[in-house]
Scaffold this active site. Structure first.
Site, PDB file in Angstrom:
ATOM      1  CE  LYS A 157     -36.189  -3.204  32.975  1.00  0.00           C
ATOM      2  NZ  LYS A 157     -37.522  -3.083  32.314  1.00  0.00           N
ATOM      3  CB  SER A 190     -42.108  -7.529  29.851  1.00  0.00           C
ATOM      4  OG  SER A 190     -42.708  -6.463  29.135  1.00  0.00           O
TER       5      SER A 190
HETATM    6  C1  LIG Z   1     -37.531  -2.928  31.004  1.00  0.00           C
HETATM    7  C2  LIG Z   1     -38.752  -3.438  30.380  1.00  0.00           C
HETATM    8  C3  LIG Z   1     -38.753  -3.983  29.084  1.00  0.00           C
HETATM    9  C4  LIG Z   1     -37.513  -4.014  28.242  1.00  0.00           C
HETATM   10  O1  LIG Z   1     -36.575  -4.847  28.808  1.00  0.00           O
HETATM   11  P1  LIG Z   1     -35.013  -4.742  28.476  1.00  0.00           P
HETATM   12  O2  LIG Z   1     -34.456  -5.818  29.268  1.00  0.00           O
HETATM   13  O3  LIG Z   1     -34.572  -3.382  28.880  1.00  0.00           O
HETATM   14  O4  LIG Z   1     -34.889  -4.913  27.015  1.00  0.00           O
HETATM   15  C5  LIG Z   1     -39.919  -4.507  28.605  1.00  0.00           C
HETATM   16  N1  LIG Z   1     -41.051  -4.487  29.327  1.00  0.00           N
HETATM   17  C6  LIG Z   1     -41.108  -3.965  30.559  1.00  0.00           C
HETATM   18  C7  LIG Z   1     -42.395  -3.979  31.289  1.00  0.00           C
HETATM   19  C8  LIG Z   1     -39.958  -3.425  31.137  1.00  0.00           C
HETATM   20  O5  LIG Z   1     -40.007  -2.911  32.366  1.00  0.00           O
END
Ligand SMILES: *Cc1c(COP(=O)(O)O)cnc(C)c1O
Length: 331
Positions: free
Chosen positions: A56, A307
């Site tokens: 993010k 992510s």
């Molecule tokens: C926010 C987040 C997600 C989901 O992402 P979106 O863009 O809200 O769908 C997945 N993994 C992690 C680690 C996140 O912080």
């Protein structure tokens, strides 16, 4: 309410230029032990290696970089269970902007600590993210700060899209790319970039079965639905679909699947064991989708979006006690 302006591949390329001074590309590679366990070539995109521990930050920095001086001086307000908060706090500190974050009461201590350490004001308010959002909106109005949603925000999607520019730069011939979804900014960004650079690659979204709002919204055609929100996996815990991200996912996704919280914990363990990688639950959800669908992915070249890596100590310990996926050897 109409959805905000739809970001394009040009916005993603512009974001890449803005981010070049702030973040190096993250690694993406495969691990023989993990490939053997999965029965596929699994390329792990390491957003857990970001300075904030999650993808993010690409969005937060892009948003702050694009604000004019006066708006920046007034600052930003976000609401989040953690990683959106860290992203805004990090970017605000980088650009010298005030930042206030509202987290629902009793937040993940690791994420709350990180936000404070970055110099943001942390307010713990509300039983859930919906209540925290109301408090954040009131605060933004009161102080003239910009309220930043984690999903329906074109600059965040453009920033996050830079991760997928890196994925396809490195692996233009991918068969599939699996992306975890909460609000959908990541998956929307993946669709945007894949459509431009790798139209033959299947983009597959995954959400926790206990919080299926985005999944159900997509399968129902895109009008935002609300759903129970019971997953213990932060980052995937959203109770509603968002118009802008759904619009981008509508034509872009090949499929949207669900995984159980225990499957996610098992995938987290497999990442630790086979790829010496600490993922938080949301960061392991894409791998969980692959491991629970061996026939679908057998022999294919698949990228999984790791992510984020902001697992709490409690989560790491619980994962070690949970169900395991058997180790396999190739051949
Ligand atoms: C926010 C987040 C997600 C989901 O992402 P979106 O863009 O809200 O769908 C997945 N993994 C992690 C680690 C996140 O912080």
């Amino acid at each position: 309410m109409s959805s905000p302006r739809r970001p394009t591949i040009t916005d993603a390329l512009r974001a890449r230029r803005l981010l070049a001074d702030h973040l190096p590309p993250t690694p993406m590679w495969s691990y023989p032990a993990l490939d053997a366990t999965a029965g596929a070539t699994v390329l792990v995109k390491h957003e857990n290696a970001q300075p904030t521990g999650a993808f993010k930050v690409r969005g937060g920095l892009t948003l702050l970089a694009g604000m004019d001086g006066a708006e920046r001086a007034r600052g930003v307000v976000g609401y989040s269970t953690g990683n959106h908060a860290q992203s805004l706090a990090y970017a605000a500190a980088r650009f010298g902007a005030p930042c206030a974050i509202v987290m629902p009461e009793r937040p993940n201590p690791a994420k709350a600590h990180a936000v404070r350490a970055m110099g943001a004001e942390l307010i713990e308010a509300g039983a859930d993210l919906g209540e925290a959002a109301e408090r954040a909106a009131a605060l933004a109005a009161e102080r003239g700060m910009r309220l930043v949603s984690a999903a329906d925000e074109p600059d965040l999607i453009a920033g996050v899209a830079t991760a997928y520019l890196e994925v396809f730069d490195r692996e233009p011939g991918l068969d599939a790319l699996v992306v975890p979804v909460g609000g959908g900014s990541g998956a929307a960004a993946a669709c945007l970039v894949a459509a431009a650079l790798a139209p033959r690659c299947e983009v597959i979204a995954v959400q926790a079965a206990a919080s299926p709002a985005a999944h159900d919204t997509w399968h129902a055609g895109g009008a935002p639905l609300t759903r129970p929100n019971r997953t213990r996996v932060e980052g995937l815990a959203t109770g509603r679909g968002f118009a802008l991200t759904q619009e981008l996912m509508r034509g872009g996704l090949a499929d949207f699947v669900l995984v159980g919280d225990d499957d996610i914990a098992a995938a987290q363990w497999a990442l630790m064991r086979d790829a010496h990688t600490l993922a938080e639950g949301a960061g392991a959800a894409a791998l969980a989708a692959v491991l629970t669908r061996p026939a679908r992915f057998a022999g294919r070249r698949v990228a999984v979006m790791c992510s984020g890596g902001n697992a709490s100590e409690h989560e790491i310990l619980a994962c070690g006690r949970g169900p395991r996926i058997a180790r396999r050897t190739a051949g």
